[in-house]
Design an enzyme around this catalytic site. Structure first.
Site, short mmCIF file in Angstrom:
data_model
loop_
_atom_site.label_atom_id
_atom_site.label_comp_id
_atom_site.label_asym_id
_atom_site.label_seq_id
_atom_site.Cartn_x
_atom_site.Cartn_y
_atom_site.Cartn_z
CG HIS A 14 -24.72 4.67 -17.72
ND1 HIS A 14 -24.98 4.15 -16.14
CD2 HIS A 14 -23.45 4.27 -17.88
CE1 HIS A 14 -24.25 3.18 -16.32
NE2 HIS A 14 -23.53 3.09 -17.44
CG ASN B 113 -22.23 -0.40 -14.01
OD1 ASN B 113 -22.70 0.52 -14.40
ND2 ASN B 113 -21.42 -0.94 -14.55
#
Length: 496
Positions: free
Chosen positions: A53, A126
């Site tokens: 990420h 997510n």
């Protein structure tokens, strides 16, 4: 002779797939030092960007309660209809580095930090309701397949599909990733999910299992592979441009928070493991309940100070919100906070992006970044318990006990529900156009992958649905460099 797998201290590893748990569905044990070693080592593999990420975009906003769910949770953030809580959001891609293109096909992170009156609550999820694995022990290995090959320093489709083909539990997430929803056009045009099963408890001490869904009010919009390639040729910063620009123009994006609630005892009755991150809960059994509205309405004045320094961790919960025996969640409780201590420093939660709006009192002493005073008005109260006026325990904040049972060991999967039903159900929901794009996306992603791995993965597609396997196989044959037209993978071989 094959080399034996060992810990960094040379001890043999008996099982590199399963965490040690208290009972077959029980929580992960902190005595599982092999799990901790894998996760701790992974968190120190890169400096200074996030290991995963790394590329992200964020904004500030508010969460407003619109419906009463106090019968399920005593969390003060949900205690009153109309109450507002400030938040800091961060969206991200999983695999790419900080300089990666925004519109690559990838899972998107969807993380929210709620600054509540009881401290910070972080929902670190997510844009998909499931993930590629059901045990955090496997996470470092999976992420290695998404990163660069140690010799070529290039991303490796071979490694990616080799891992997925050897891990059937990944098929549900692979199907979503390769579908239309694999490339959202902006952060505003995608849903967000807590993904894991969490828990609520109410003022009567009742526990409920819960899943969080943030439904976009902007509608779903996605790019095809060709559209994505064209965008990347024009800009690598599409998401930042879109999110920042929309908020600057006063077009504040919104999401509706809904939850699925499962009574605690139901977890023993469902045909699937409700704590399995590769599974969803059927909405017919556990319908969505509306809770509130998320609005992003302010761009940070300094991106680095707030978005890059934002440190989200599932370990940040508040009274009324707790964990579950989800093995991946249990691993992340350790892994995320540990990553931030390494990446940002010992006292990372004192940074403006992470500092709670409520009073902070702890006995954590010295170390890097000890730039604040924390002596409670007297230097004598530097240990606990003390009679020097230091902060004391709050017994009322303790959550009710969570029921567990069984022996501590590394349990092999005993999932009679299987890895193929839910991916097959999802595939059968797609219309003809969606299926064709799925087939072609998979075939394109498999370009150059070894025949053995392609054949192994095809068996999983056929097991989910014969039409799924046949469609991918045809797409592979149609593309240049595809598999042998005389492929011997057929539905009857996998019991489809």
């Amino acid at each position: 002779m094959k080399k034996k797998l060992t810990t960094s201290a040379g001890a043999p590893v008996s099982n590199n797939q399963r965490s040690k748990t208290a009972g077959e569905r029980g929580p992960v044990l902190v005595q599982d030092y092999k799990l901790l070693e894998k996760l701790a080592h992974q968190n120190r593999e890169r400096i200074p960007e996030r290991v995963v990420h790394a590329k992200g975009w964020g904004a500030m906003g508010t969460f407003t309660v619109t419906h009463d769910i106090s019968k399920y949770t005593c969390a003060k953030i949900f205690s009153k209809v109309g109450s507002k809580t400030p938040i800091l959001s961060r969206f991200s891609t999983v695999a790419g580095e900080m300089g990666a293109a925004d519109t690559e096909r990838d899972v998107r992170g969807f993380s929210l930090k709620f600054y509540t009156e009881d401290g910070n609550w972080d929902l670190v999820g997510n844009n998909t309701p499931v993930f590629f694995l059901r045990d955090g022990y496997k996470f470092p290995d999976f992420i290695h397949t998404q990163k660069r090959h140690p010799r070529t320093n290039l991303r490796s489709p071979e490694a990616m599909w080799d891992y997925w083909s050897l891990s059937p539990e990944s098929l549900h997430q692979v199907t979503i990733l390769m579908s239309d929803r694999g490339i959202p056009t902006t952060p505003m045009h995608m849903n967000g999910y807590g993904s894991h099963t969490f828990s609520f408890w109410n003022n009567d001490g009742e526990r409920f299992w819960v899943k969080f869904h943030f439904k976009t009010q902007q509608g779903h919009k996605h790019y095809t592979n060709d559209e994505s390639a064209e965008i990347i040729g024009q800009t690598r910063e599409k998401y930042q441009e879109e999110l920042f620009g929309a908020i600057e123009a006063g077009n504040f994006p919104k999401w509706t928070l809904k939850v699925q609630i499962m009574p605690e005892a139901d977890a023993e009755k469902t045909p699937y493991n409700p704590f399995d991150l590769t599974k969803v809960w059927p909405h017919a059994d556990y319908p969505l309940i509306e809770v509130g509205e998320l609005e992003l309405n302010k761009n940070p004045d300094n991106y680095w100070q707030y978005v890059e320094n934002a440190a989200y961790s599932p370990s940040n919960v508040v009274p009324g919100i707790g964990f579950s025996p989800d093995k991946v969640l249990q691993a992340r409780i350790f892994s995320y906070a540990d990553a931030h201590r390494y990446r940002l420093g010992t006292h990372y939660e004192a940074l403006p992006a992470n500092s709670p709006i409520t009073e902070v009192n702890h006995y954590n002493k010295d170390g890097a970044m000890r730039f604040f005073t924390n002596d409670f008005g007297t230097p004598d109260a530097y240990y606990e318990p003390n009679s020097k006026g230091g902060p004391e325990e709050v017994p009322s904040a303790e959550e009710p006990p969570m029921k567990i049972s069984g022996d501590a060991m590394r349990y092999e999967e005993n999932d009679t529900f299987g890895d193929y039903k839910q991916p097959g159900d999802l595939f059968r929901m797609f219309n003809e156009g969606q299926r064709e794009r799925l087939f072609n996306n998979i075939a394109g992603a498999m370009d150059g992958v070894s025949e053995e791995i392609v054949q192994r993965q095809l068996k999983h597609f056929y097991a989910a649905d014969p039409a799924y396997g046949a469609g991918v196989e045809k797409a592979l044959k149609d593309q240049k460099g595809g598999i042998d037209p005389n492929s011997n993978v057929r539905p009857e071989e996998v019991g489809a």
